[in-house]
Design an enzyme around this catalytic site. Structure first.
Site, PDB file in Angstrom:
ATOM      1  CB  THR A   1     -15.215 -34.961  -5.855  1.00 22.68           C
ATOM      2  OG1 THR A   1     -14.899 -36.326  -5.542  1.00 22.68           O
ATOM      3  CG2 THR A   1     -16.677 -34.696  -5.554  1.00 22.68           C
ATOM      4  N   GLY A   2     -12.752 -35.704  -8.111  1.00 23.96           N
ATOM      5  CA  GLY A   2     -11.283 -35.748  -8.240  1.00 23.96           C
ATOM      6  C   GLY A   2     -10.796 -34.949  -9.432  1.00 23.96           C
TER       7      GLY A   2
ATOM      8  NE  ARG B   1      -5.004 -47.766 -18.490  1.00 20.61           N
ATOM      9  CZ  ARG B   1      -4.266 -46.885 -17.845  1.00 20.61           C
ATOM     10  NH1 ARG B   1      -2.991 -47.150 -17.572  1.00 20.61           N
ATOM     11  NH2 ARG B   1      -4.786 -45.734 -17.476  1.00 20.61           N
TER      12      ARG B   1
ATOM     13  CB  CYS C   1      -1.399 -39.790 -19.203  1.00 16.55           C
ATOM     14  SG  CYS C   1      -0.645 -40.185 -17.621  1.00 16.55           S
TER      15      CYS C   1
ATOM     16  CE  LYS D   1      -0.073 -48.178 -14.546  1.00 15.01           C
ATOM     17  NZ  LYS D   1      -0.558 -47.098 -13.701  1.00 15.01           N
TER      18      LYS D   1
ATOM     19  CG  HIS E   1       2.712 -36.769 -19.357  1.00 14.41           C
ATOM     20  ND1 HIS E   1       2.743 -35.967 -18.241  1.00 14.41           N
ATOM     21  CD2 HIS E   1       2.010 -37.879 -18.995  1.00 14.41           C
ATOM     22  CE1 HIS E   1       2.084 -36.566 -17.256  1.00 14.41           C
ATOM     23  NE2 HIS E   1       1.626 -37.713 -17.687  1.00 14.41           N
TER      24      HIS E   1
ATOM     25  CG  ASN F   1      -0.749 -34.674 -17.936  1.00 14.38           C
ATOM     26  OD1 ASN F   1      -0.418 -33.564 -18.331  1.00 14.38           O
ATOM     27  ND2 ASN F   1      -1.087 -34.908 -16.690  1.00 14.38           N
TER      28      ASN F   1
HETATM   29  N1  LIG Z   1      -4.570 -37.399 -12.919  1.00 13.93           N
HETATM   30  C1  LIG Z   1      -4.329 -37.948 -14.119  1.00 13.93           C
HETATM   31  O1  LIG Z   1      -3.845 -37.294 -15.065  1.00 13.93           O
HETATM   32  C2  LIG Z   1      -4.642 -39.403 -14.382  1.00 13.93           C
HETATM   33  C3  LIG Z   1      -4.348 -39.914 -15.633  1.00 13.93           C
HETATM   34  C4  LIG Z   1      -4.693 -41.241 -15.914  1.00 13.93           C
HETATM   35  C5  LIG Z   1      -5.295 -42.005 -14.947  1.00 13.93           C
HETATM   36  N2  LIG Z   1      -5.566 -41.512 -13.711  1.00 13.93           N
HETATM   37  C6  LIG Z   1      -6.271 -42.381 -12.755  1.00 13.93           C
HETATM   38  O2  LIG Z   1      -7.604 -41.902 -12.608  1.00 13.93           O
HETATM   39  C7  LIG Z   1      -8.070 -42.142 -11.269  1.00 13.93           C
HETATM   40  C8  LIG Z   1      -8.491 -40.819 -10.655  1.00 13.93           C
HETATM   41  O3  LIG Z   1      -7.350 -39.970 -10.610  1.00 13.93           O
HETATM   42  P1  LIG Z   1      -7.437 -38.506  -9.990  1.00 13.93           P
HETATM   43  O4  LIG Z   1      -6.112 -37.910 -10.231  1.00 13.93           O
HETATM   44  O5  LIG Z   1      -8.643 -37.807 -10.487  1.00 13.93           O
HETATM   45  O6  LIG Z   1      -7.629 -38.853  -8.421  1.00 13.93           O
HETATM   46  P2  LIG Z   1      -8.231 -37.936  -7.265  1.00 13.93           P
HETATM   47  O7  LIG Z   1      -8.129 -36.506  -7.609  1.00 13.93           O
HETATM   48  O8  LIG Z   1      -7.618 -38.412  -6.005  1.00 13.93           O
HETATM   49  O9  LIG Z   1      -9.817 -38.311  -7.256  1.00 13.93           O
HETATM   50  C9  LIG Z   1     -10.268 -39.569  -6.847  1.00 13.93           C
HETATM   51  C10 LIG Z   1     -11.784 -39.676  -6.950  1.00 13.93           C
HETATM   52  O10 LIG Z   1     -12.155 -41.000  -6.491  1.00 13.93           O
HETATM   53  C11 LIG Z   1     -13.048 -40.880  -5.371  1.00 13.93           C
HETATM   54  N3  LIG Z   1     -12.746 -41.915  -4.383  1.00 13.93           N
HETATM   55  C12 LIG Z   1     -11.619 -42.037  -3.632  1.00 13.93           C
HETATM   56  N4  LIG Z   1     -11.725 -43.096  -2.806  1.00 13.93           N
HETATM   57  C13 LIG Z   1     -12.953 -43.663  -3.041  1.00 13.93           C
HETATM   58  C14 LIG Z   1     -13.652 -44.766  -2.497  1.00 13.93           C
HETATM   59  N5  LIG Z   1     -13.118 -45.527  -1.547  1.00 13.93           N
HETATM   60  N6  LIG Z   1     -14.883 -45.062  -2.977  1.00 13.93           N
HETATM   61  C15 LIG Z   1     -15.430 -44.305  -3.966  1.00 13.93           C
HETATM   62  N7  LIG Z   1     -14.808 -43.229  -4.510  1.00 13.93           N
HETATM   63  C16 LIG Z   1     -13.572 -42.913  -4.061  1.00 13.93           C
HETATM   64  C17 LIG Z   1     -12.796 -39.497  -4.798  1.00 13.93           C
HETATM   65  O11 LIG Z   1     -13.950 -39.074  -4.079  1.00 13.93           O
HETATM   66  P3  LIG Z   1     -13.828 -38.060  -2.811  1.00 13.93           P
HETATM   67  O12 LIG Z   1     -13.605 -36.703  -3.370  1.00 13.93           O
HETATM   68  O13 LIG Z   1     -15.163 -38.220  -2.164  1.00 13.93           O
HETATM   69  O14 LIG Z   1     -12.691 -38.542  -1.972  1.00 13.93           O
HETATM   70  C18 LIG Z   1     -12.552 -38.700  -6.077  1.00 13.93           C
HETATM   71  O15 LIG Z   1     -13.792 -38.396  -6.689  1.00 13.93           O
HETATM   72  C19 LIG Z   1      -6.917 -42.812 -10.532  1.00 13.93           C
HETATM   73  O16 LIG Z   1      -7.109 -44.205 -10.556  1.00 13.93           O
HETATM   74  C20 LIG Z   1      -5.693 -42.432 -11.354  1.00 13.93           C
HETATM   75  O17 LIG Z   1      -4.676 -43.399 -11.240  1.00 13.93           O
HETATM   76  C21 LIG Z   1      -5.258 -40.201 -13.413  1.00 13.93           C
END
Ligand SMILES: NC(=O)c1ccc[n+]([C@@H]2O[C@H](COP(=O)([O-])OP(=O)(O)OC[C@H]3O[C@@H](n4cnc5c(N)ncnc54)[C@H](OP(=O)(O)O)[C@@H]3O)[C@@H](O)[C@H]2O)c1
Length: 361
Positions: free
Chosen positions: A13-14, A118, A158, A213, A251, A336
């Site tokens: 969902t994120g 990582r 990223c 990182k 980025h 990114n």
């Molecule tokens: N955005 C980027 O470009 C990027 C790049 C590299 C790495 N990342 C990493 O990838 C991960 C996700 O990033 P995002 O930007 O997609 O975050 P996000 O939009 O906040 O989405 C987080 C996801 O994790 C779920 N979640 C949150 N708390 C949880 C829990 N306690 N138990 C199980 N599931 C949980 C959420 O579910 P609900 O919807 O139910 O809350 C949602 O599906 C992070 O660790 C981030 O650091 C992100």
């Protein structure tokens, strides 16, 4: 592939999860059969759980709308229906480490976007064009976990994708000192301008944990497999500043390099545009045909013109010129959330499948 592999997306969902869902629509090898997220979303249909949070520019795929979201923490239940999972959950580092290992122990390979593993010595962190040989450590990881097919593989942060591929293409000239400043998009924090209005017309000179990182992760990509673990490279030294800028996706990095064997500008450009890896040789479904492009115009690469080069999987480089203090300087750009997140993980999964590490259960 005769029959598609069944995929689960953890954190579906994120922001990154949504990117996986979009990229996997009509994928020739993989089919999303399970979506999982926090207990807050579990039990709702995917469409209800995401609600107004859909952040992609393309519509939500019909095939996932009515899927009932599962709870990521119900590991056995989620793992039972899938051949492997992509992980993009946002939990604490220790929780992510534990849950990804729990999935691997159910004999379910985990291809993760998260940073938690990582630096786990027997977990490969791979950019498929740069260090596919690191997948060799999976054998040792499986011994440690006591699994036959389960394992964890990750992709790097990223921020490094705008310069680590470039420095790799220039390896034979022995870069030994690198100074980089990154100008990072807000989607890297999982945000859009709607949910981060403070970023409009603003710059924030801090991104928690990002500079370390950006300095260290390229060294792990260039490391060697020794005694069943990855030992990081010692050179080049990299120092980095990471700045958040008012850009949605993309980025940019401004980089200075010193070489032990100083090349000409023409040699550097030739190495960039001819740089290829296994994804290109194997013609993997998500591989860019041209991994790195060089743009001659003085005002390129630009986010608005170049971020989607090769469907967001290619790297754009420009402004390569001699420097008065360093040998050369250049500007790099990558997407990114595509090359830097879900797309990079998807390419890893394709290579793992092509190499037989991921198979139907
Ligand atoms: N955005 C980027 O470009 C990027 C790049 C590299 C790495 N990342 C990493 O990838 C991960 C996700 O990033 P995002 O930007 O997609 O975050 P996000 O939009 O906040 O989405 C987080 C996801 O994790 C779920 N979640 C949150 N708390 C949880 C829990 N306690 N138990 C199980 N599931 C949980 C959420 O579910 P609900 O919807 O139910 O809350 C949602 O599906 C992070 O660790 C981030 O650091 C992100």
């Amino acid at each position: 592939m005769e029959k598609k592999l069944k995929v689960g997306v953890l954190g579906a969902t994120g922001m990154v999860g949504q990117r996986f869902i979009s990229l996997l629509e009509n994928h020739p090898w993989f089919e999303v059969v399970t979506v999982a997220a926090s207990p807050r979303s579990a039990g709702k249909t995917y469409e209800e759980a995401v609600g107004g949070r859909w952040k992609m520019s393309t519509p939500m795929p019909e095939a996932v709308k009515q899927m009932v979201v599962m709870n990521v923490n119900e590991v056995e239940k989620v793992a039972a229906g899938v051949d492997f999972v992509f992980s993009a959950v946002d939990m604490t580092k220790d929780e992510i480490k534990a849950i990804e290992e729990a999935y691997a122990r159910t004999e379910t390979p985990v291809v993760s976007n998260n940073s938690a593993h990582r630096w786990t010595p027997d977990v490969p962190m791979v950019v498929p064009e740069i260090n596919p040989e690191h997948f060799e450590v999976i054998r040792y990881q499986r011994e440690r976990l006591g699994t036959k097919r389960g394992f964890i593989a990750v992709k790097p942060n990223c921020s490094i994708q705008s310069y680590a591929p470039v420095l790799t293409a220039w390896k034979e000239f022995e870069p030994y000192e690198v100074v980089a400043t990154t100008y990072q998009a807000i989607s890297g924090a999982g945000k859009t301008f709607k949910d981060w209005p403070e970023m409009v017309e603003n710059i924030i000179p801090y991104i928690g944990g990002e500079e370390e990182k950006s300095e260290q992760e390229p060294l792990r990509l260039w490391g060697k497999v020794e005694d069943g673990r990855i030992v990081k490279a010692e050179s080049p030294v990299i120092t980095c500043q990471c700045i958040r800028v008012p850009v949605l996706d993309g980025h940019t990095a401004a980089v200075f390099v010193k070489f032990r064997k100083k090349p000409t500008k023409e040699q550097l450009i030739e190495k960039l545009v001819s740089f290829k890896g296994l994804p290109q040789e194997l013609e993997l479904p998500s591989a860019p045909k041209q991994f790195i492009q060089y743009l001659e115009e003085d005002n390129r690469p630009q986010v608005s013109l170049d971020v989607n080069f090769e469907r967001g999987m290619g790297i754009s480089v420009g402004r390569l010129r001699e420097d008065t203090v360093y040998d050369f300087k250049f500007v790099g750009l990558s997407h990114n959330t595509l090359r830097g997140a879900a797309g990079g993980a998807l390419l890893c999964a394709e290579l793992l499948t092509a190499k037989g590490y991921i198979q139907a259960k």
